[in-house]
Design an enzyme around this catalytic site. Structure first.
Site, short mmCIF file in Angstrom:
data_model
loop_
_atom_site.label_atom_id
_atom_site.label_comp_id
_atom_site.label_asym_id
_atom_site.label_seq_id
_atom_site.Cartn_x
_atom_site.Cartn_y
_atom_site.Cartn_z
N PRO A 2 -24.97 -3.39 -17.88
CA PRO A 2 -24.82 -2.23 -17.03
C PRO A 2 -23.46 -1.54 -17.24
O PRO A 2 -22.49 -2.20 -17.60
CB PRO A 2 -24.93 -2.80 -15.61
CG PRO A 2 -25.44 -4.18 -15.76
CD PRO A 2 -24.94 -4.64 -17.09
N GLU A 3 -23.45 -0.24 -17.01
CA GLU A 3 -22.22 0.53 -17.11
C GLU A 3 -21.77 0.94 -15.72
O GLU A 3 -22.31 0.47 -14.72
CB GLU A 3 -22.44 1.75 -18.02
CG GLU A 3 -22.90 1.36 -19.43
CD GLU A 3 -23.14 2.55 -20.33
OE1 GLU A 3 -22.48 3.59 -20.13
OE2 GLU A 3 -23.99 2.46 -21.23
N LYS A 61 -16.38 -1.95 -14.98
CA LYS A 61 -17.75 -2.47 -14.96
C LYS A 61 -17.86 -3.80 -14.21
O LYS A 61 -18.76 -4.59 -14.46
CB LYS A 61 -18.26 -2.66 -16.40
CG LYS A 61 -18.24 -1.40 -17.24
CD LYS A 61 -18.69 -1.71 -18.65
CE LYS A 61 -18.54 -0.50 -19.57
NZ LYS A 61 -18.96 -0.81 -20.95
N HIS A 93 -33.76 -17.35 -14.19
CA HIS A 93 -32.48 -16.81 -14.65
C HIS A 93 -31.50 -16.60 -13.50
O HIS A 93 -30.51 -15.87 -13.66
CB HIS A 93 -32.70 -15.50 -15.38
CG HIS A 93 -33.60 -15.62 -16.57
ND1 HIS A 93 -34.90 -15.18 -16.57
CD2 HIS A 93 -33.39 -16.16 -17.80
CE1 HIS A 93 -35.45 -15.42 -17.75
NE2 HIS A 93 -34.55 -16.02 -18.51
N ARG A 114 -29.72 -13.07 -19.98
CA ARG A 114 -29.15 -13.56 -21.23
C ARG A 114 -27.97 -14.51 -21.03
O ARG A 114 -27.53 -15.16 -21.97
CB ARG A 114 -28.73 -12.39 -22.12
CG ARG A 114 -29.91 -11.54 -22.58
CD ARG A 114 -29.48 -10.41 -23.49
NE ARG A 114 -28.86 -10.90 -24.71
CZ ARG A 114 -28.38 -10.10 -25.67
NH1 ARG A 114 -28.46 -8.78 -25.52
NH2 ARG A 114 -27.83 -10.60 -26.76
N ARG A 266 -23.20 0.26 -32.73
CA ARG A 266 -23.96 0.72 -31.55
C ARG A 266 -24.73 1.97 -31.92
O ARG A 266 -24.29 2.79 -32.73
CB ARG A 266 -23.03 1.04 -30.37
CG ARG A 266 -22.07 -0.07 -29.99
CD ARG A 266 -22.76 -1.32 -29.49
NE ARG A 266 -23.58 -1.07 -28.31
CZ ARG A 266 -23.11 -1.05 -27.06
NH1 ARG A 266 -21.82 -1.23 -26.83
NH2 ARG A 266 -23.93 -0.86 -26.05
#
Length: 285
Positions: A2-3, A61, A93, A114, A266
């Site tokens: 996320p940003e 962030k 998770h 992740r 990217r």
């Protein structure tokens, strides 16, 4: 991901925990890659047990959960982490559960598919030396003079430079592409070749794009990973001008086709017609 918009949405979503007391902190059983949590869970729990949550902030962030007596839980979601009050997308998770009392919610959760996210319990001095000293001005409030002073002499291309958290805190890959599209600036332009007018547009669109994305509670992409604090999707992805639209017509100039290139490992998306290295396309006038 996320940003800044997603992390700010998380921050706002968990504000109801302010005033609650922490009953316990536990790591649910998880067979997946473990996240970095410091100190170890027994010390983490001991230092927090019985303490009151006094505020929830954000730095770049990171979500900053401020606890009485000068401690802060610093959560960095990184690629797939989310902070939740509701049940998580899956139990396998779930990385951290903080049980609460005395408020509107009885738990705070950190979920990470992740396992790249981090959770740290830090003092004010530790935050100052390990976080604040390494981050630039927050992207929501940075001025054109501040942005130019940090980047205008750099030979890096502007898309890559906007990802430098030491220069401007909070902008990531998605929103850098959207900011440059809205600014009409070619992402391949070197910073030292941008005009003051271009810096002004970039700064103004940084504020506007991020404000708009926060209003729509961030972007939930096709993998569906990002969720808000009550396990709902963001909707700003429906308003992307270029991100993940390679091969589609530009809806602004109606002349170009959105391209995808790789910059610093990217994906970058842009319109080669209305994003220019110099000047400004008529579609922006």
């Amino acid at each position: 991901m996320p940003e800044l918009p997603e992390v700010e949405t998380m921050r706002r979503g968990i504000l109801p925990i302010v005033g609650s007391r922490i009953e316990s902190a536990t790591r649910p059983p998880c067979s997946r890659r473990p996240i970095l949590l410091t100190p170890r869970i027994d010390a983490f729990d001991r230092r927090l047990r019985g303490k009151r949550i006094v505020d929830v902030g954000r730095r770049g962030k990171r979500v900053m959960i401020h606890i009485e007596q000068g401690q802060t839980i610093v959560i960095e979601p990184r690629m797939t982490g989310i902070v939740l009050l509701a049940d998580p997308p899956s139990t396998e998770h779930l990385r951290l559960r903080i049980t609460l009392s005395g408020g509107a919610n009885d738990q705070l959760l950190f979920w990470d598919r992740r396992g790249l996210g981090t959770v740290r319990l830090m003092t004010a001095e530790e935050i100052e030396t390990t976080i604040d000293a390494k981050l630039g001005v927050d992207a929501l409030i940075i001025t054109v003079d501040e942005l130019r002073s940090r980047l205008c002499q750099s030979k890096r291309v502007i898309k890559v430079a906007l990802l430098d958290q030491a220069a401007i805190a909070g902008v990531g890959n998605i929103y850098a592409a959207e900011i440059l599209f809205r600014s009409g600036v070619d992402p391949r332009t070197r910073c030292d070749r941008l005009s003051r007018a271009q810096w002004q547009r970039i700064t103004a669109e940084t504020h506007q794009v991020l404000d708009d994305a926060i209003r729509y509670e961030g972007s939930t992409l096709r993998d569906g990973t990002y969720r808000n604090a009550i396990n709902g999707e963001g909707s700003y992805q429906s308003h992307h001008g270029v991100y993940d639209r390679a091969g589609k017509a530009c809806h602004r100039c109606c002349e170009g086709e959105i391209r995808r290139i790789i910059q610093a490992q990217r994906s970058t998306f842009f319109c080669p017609v209305c994003q220019r290295k110099t000047g400004i396309h008529r579609s922006l006038l």
